[in-house]
Design a protein around this motif. Structure first.
Motif, short mmCIF file in Angstrom:
data_model
loop_
_atom_site.label_atom_id
_atom_site.label_comp_id
_atom_site.label_asym_id
_atom_site.label_seq_id
_atom_site.Cartn_x
_atom_site.Cartn_y
_atom_site.Cartn_z
N ILE A 178 0.83 -1.21 0.00
CA ILE A 178 0.00 0.00 0.00
C ILE A 178 0.87 1.25 0.00
CG2 ILE A 178 -1.74 1.28 1.32
CD1 ILE A 178 -2.89 -1.43 2.18
N ALA A 179 2.06 1.18 0.59
CA ALA A 179 2.99 2.31 0.52
C ALA A 179 3.36 2.61 -0.92
CB ALA A 179 4.24 2.01 1.34
N SER A 180 3.52 1.57 -1.73
CA SER A 180 3.83 1.78 -3.15
C SER A 180 2.67 2.45 -3.87
CB SER A 180 4.16 0.45 -3.82
OG SER A 180 5.33 -0.13 -3.28
N ILE A 181 1.44 2.05 -3.51
CA ILE A 181 0.26 2.69 -4.10
C ILE A 181 0.20 4.16 -3.71
CG2 ILE A 181 -2.26 2.70 -4.11
CD1 ILE A 181 -2.12 -0.36 -3.58
N ALA A 182 0.43 4.45 -2.44
CA ALA A 182 0.41 5.84 -1.97
C ALA A 182 1.46 6.67 -2.70
CB ALA A 182 0.64 5.88 -0.47
N GLU A 183 2.63 6.11 -2.87
CA GLU A 183 3.70 6.84 -3.55
C GLU A 183 3.33 7.13 -5.00
OE1 GLU A 183 8.56 6.52 -4.12
OE2 GLU A 183 7.40 4.74 -3.59
N GLY A 190 -0.81 6.81 6.25
CA GLY A 190 -0.82 6.81 7.71
C GLY A 190 -1.27 5.45 8.23
N VAL A 191 -0.59 4.96 9.26
CA VAL A 191 -0.91 3.65 9.83
C VAL A 191 -1.08 3.78 11.33
CG1 VAL A 191 -0.12 1.29 10.20
CG2 VAL A 191 0.36 2.43 8.02
N ASP A 192 -2.21 3.33 11.83
CA ASP A 192 -2.45 3.24 13.27
C ASP A 192 -1.83 1.94 13.76
OD1 ASP A 192 -3.48 2.88 15.86
OD2 ASP A 192 -5.34 3.93 15.37
N ASN A 193 -0.79 2.05 14.57
CA ASN A 193 0.00 0.89 15.01
C ASN A 193 -0.29 0.53 16.47
OD1 ASN A 193 1.93 -1.14 14.48
ND2 ASN A 193 3.59 0.11 15.34
N THR A 194 -1.43 1.00 16.98
CA THR A 194 -1.75 0.83 18.40
C THR A 194 -1.76 -0.63 18.83
OG1 THR A 194 -3.02 2.89 18.48
CG2 THR A 194 -3.52 1.23 20.15
N GLU A 205 9.31 1.53 8.62
CA GLU A 205 10.31 0.72 7.93
C GLU A 205 9.72 0.02 6.71
OE1 GLU A 205 12.02 -1.97 10.74
OE2 GLU A 205 12.89 -0.38 11.96
N LEU A 206 8.39 -0.09 6.67
CA LEU A 206 7.71 -0.74 5.55
C LEU A 206 7.20 0.26 4.52
CD1 LEU A 206 5.72 -3.36 7.68
CD2 LEU A 206 7.72 -3.81 6.23
N GLY A 207 7.48 1.54 4.73
CA GLY A 207 7.13 2.54 3.74
C GLY A 207 6.05 3.53 4.14
N ALA A 208 5.46 3.37 5.33
CA ALA A 208 4.46 4.34 5.78
C ALA A 208 5.11 5.70 6.00
CB ALA A 208 3.78 3.87 7.06
N ASP A 209 4.32 6.76 5.85
CA ASP A 209 4.83 8.12 6.05
C ASP A 209 4.67 8.59 7.48
OD1 ASP A 209 5.48 8.89 3.20
OD2 ASP A 209 3.36 8.38 2.98
N VAL A 210 3.64 8.11 8.16
CA VAL A 210 3.38 8.54 9.53
C VAL A 210 2.69 7.41 10.27
CG1 VAL A 210 1.20 9.64 8.85
CG2 VAL A 210 2.35 10.36 10.96
N VAL A 211 3.02 7.26 11.54
CA VAL A 211 2.44 6.24 12.41
C VAL A 211 1.78 6.94 13.59
CG1 VAL A 211 2.94 4.28 13.91
CG2 VAL A 211 4.17 4.54 11.77
N VAL A 212 0.60 6.47 13.97
CA VAL A 212 -0.06 7.02 15.15
C VAL A 212 -0.30 5.91 16.16
CG1 VAL A 212 -1.16 8.90 13.88
CG2 VAL A 212 -2.39 6.75 14.24
#
Length: 404
Positions: A178-183, A190-194, A205-212
Motif C-alpha cells: 500500500i505504501a507503493s500505491i500511496a507513492e 498513515g498507519v495506526d499501530n496501536t 520501515e515498511l514505507g508508511a509516512d506517519v504512524v499514530v
C-alpha cells in the motif's frame, strides 16, 4: 527479533533509557526523567532576533509548556526512536493524534482512502468531521485486498489511512504494497499501530509516512493514562502536525501523563512478550473449544492472513477476538461469569479485559454498518493481560461451562 540495522542501541535499551540519561549540567542527576509541571520557563534575556521557531528543546530551550515541555520532549524523542522515525509529537489522546495527523495531510476537496474495518471512533470521525463538515471525500475499502486500495485511489487522493491489525476483527493490510500505491499518487500513508506497538511492528520501515498510537494502550500499559502520539520522518509533515499540536489545536500531552508513559515504556518489551505468550495460548484454546464458532488472532496458522502476519510483524500481539456460538443472551451470561477479565473498553494494560464491540467500542456505527464489516452481536474481544495463563484459561473455561 528487535534489532534494527544501524541502531547504536537495541530496542530494549532504547525503551529504558533513550532521551532520559541523567545530566548533572541541567538537573540533579535523576536516573528517571522528572515531571516538569511548570507552565512557563524563565528565559535568559530579551533577544528580538529569536523567534519561537528558534527555540530548541534539545538544547534545553523552553518558553511555555504548551509549546514544549522537558518531560513531554523526552517521551517524544523516545517514541520516535522506537518507531524508527525522526519526529514525535505527543497528544492528549489517540483520537487527537489522529485528528491532527489527518488534518495535516488533507485539505477541503481532497480524497481519502481508508480501511473499512477501522476503530469505530476513527470511522465516525472520517465520516462526520472530515466528510460532512470539512468537505473531504472519504472512501472505505476492504484493504485486505490490496487491489481494492489501488482501484480506489484517484488523482486527488491525499491520504491513505490504515489500521493493521484492525479493531476488533484483527484483519491485516500489506503496508509495503500500500505504501507503493500511496507513492504512485503522491499520497500520505498513515498507519495506526496501536494494536502491536513498535515492538511487534514498525510501519515506517515498511514505507508508511506517519504512524499514530493511542499511547493509552500498550505504550503506557497500565490503564492509568490517556494519550496519543504521531511519529514521522517527513519534516514537512512533522511541522504541520507540530503546528496543530502546539498552536492550531493546543492539544498536547500533559507532563504527568508523559511521565507515566515514559515509565510504562521501560517495560514495553517485557510486557509485549508476555501479552503475546498468553494471547497465543488463549487463541489456541478457543480455536479448539466447543461453543466458539470463529477465532481471530494473526498468530494462529488458521488466520487467513497468517503469511502476511509473519512477513510484516514480529509477533501476534495481545488481542484475541472470537465469536460465541450463540446469541446476545449467551454473551451476557458468558461475560457475567468471568472473574479475571473485567468487562471494559480499551486494551493494552497489564490486566485482562473483555468487551462486546457491538454495544461498546463500535456502538457509534449503525447495525447495518456493523453487519457490513462483520461485527456481530456474538463477537467478543479480549485484551489479554500478563497474568498467569492458567488462571486466565481456567476463568474462560468456567464461563463456557455455564453455557454447555
Amino acid at each position: 527479533m528487535t534489532d534494527r540495522p544501524g541502531d547504536t542501541d537495541k530496542f530494549e535499551t532504547m525503551a529504558v533509557t533513550h532521551a532520559e540519561q541523567p545530566s548533572h549540567d541541567d538537573r540533579a542527576g535523576d536516573v528517571t526523567m522528572p515531571i516538569h509541571l511548570a507552565s512557563t520557563f524563565e528565559v535568559g534575556g530579551i533577544d528580538p532576533d529569536i523567534s519561537l521557531e528558534d527555540l530548541n528543546p534539545d538544547e534545553n530551550q523552553y518558553l511555555y509548556s504548551r509549546l514544549s515541555n522537558p518531560t513531554r520532549h523526552a517521551l517524544e524523542k523516545r517514541l520516535a526512536a522506537l518507531e524508527g522515525g525522526d519526529y514525535g509529537m505527543a497528544f492528549a489522546s489517540g483520537t487527537s493524534a489522529i485528528v491532527a495527523t489527518i488534518t495535516a495531510s488533507v485539505s477541503p476537496g481532497d480524497h481519502v482512502v481508508a480501511f473499512d474495518d477501522l476503530y469505530g471512533g476513527t470511522k465516525t470521525m472520517l465520516k462526520e468531521l472530515f466528510r460532512e463538515r470539512l468537505d473531504v471525500a472519504v472512501d472505505f475499502v476492504d484493504a485486505r485486498d490490496t487491489d481494492s486500495v489501488s482501484d480506489a485511489v484517484r488523482d486527488d487522493t491525499a491520504l491513505i489511512w490504515m489500521e493493521t491489525p484492525t479493531n476488533p476483527l484483527l484483519r491485516l493490510c500489506d503496508i509495503e504494497a500500500i505504501a507503493s500505491i500511496a507513492e504512485s499518487v503522491d499520497a500520505t500513508l498513515g498507519v495506526d499501530n496501536t494494536f502491536l506497538s513498535p515492538y511487534f511492528q514498525r510501519p515506517l520501515e515498511l514505507g508508511a509516512d506517519v504512524v499514530v498510537h493511542s499511547t493509552t494502550k500498550y505504550l503506557n500499559g497500565h490503564s492509568d493514562s490517556i494519550g496519543g502520539a504521531a511519529v514521522t520522518s517527513d519534516e514537512e509533515l512533522a511541522n504541520e502536525i507540530g503546528f496543530l499540536q502546539q498552536v492550531g489545536m493546543g492539544n498536547m500531552l500533559a507532563p504527568f501523563d508523559a511521565f507515566l508513559t515514559l515509565r510504562g515504556l521501560k517495560t514495553l518489551p517485557l510486557r509485549m512478550r508476555q501479552h503475546e505468550t498468553n494471547a497465543a495460548e488463549i487463541a489456541a484454546y478457543l480455536d479448539e473449544r466447543e461453543g466458539v464458532s470463529t477465532v481471530y488472532y494473526p498468530g494462529l496458522e488458521s488466520h487467513p492472513q497468517y503469511d502476511l502476519a509473519t512477513r510484516q510483524m514480529d509477533g501476534g500481539g495481545g488481542v484475541v477476538s472470537f465469536e460465541l456460538d450463540g446469541g446476545l443472551a449467551d454473551v451476557e451470561r458468558f461475560v457475567g461469569e468471568l472473574d479475571h477479565f473485567a468487562l471494559a473498553v480499551s486494551l493494552g494494560g497489564v490486566e485482562s479485559l473483555i468487551e462486546h464491540p457491538a454495544s461498546m467500542t463500535h456502538s457509534p456505527l449503525t447495525p447495518e454498518e456493523r453487519e457490513e464489516i462483520g461485527i456481530s452481536d456474538s463477537l467478543l474481544r479480549i485484551s489479554v493481560g500478563v497474568e498467569h495463563p492458567r488462571d486466565l484459561l481456567a476463568d474462560l473455561e468456567s464461563a463456557f461451562e455455564v453455557l454447555d
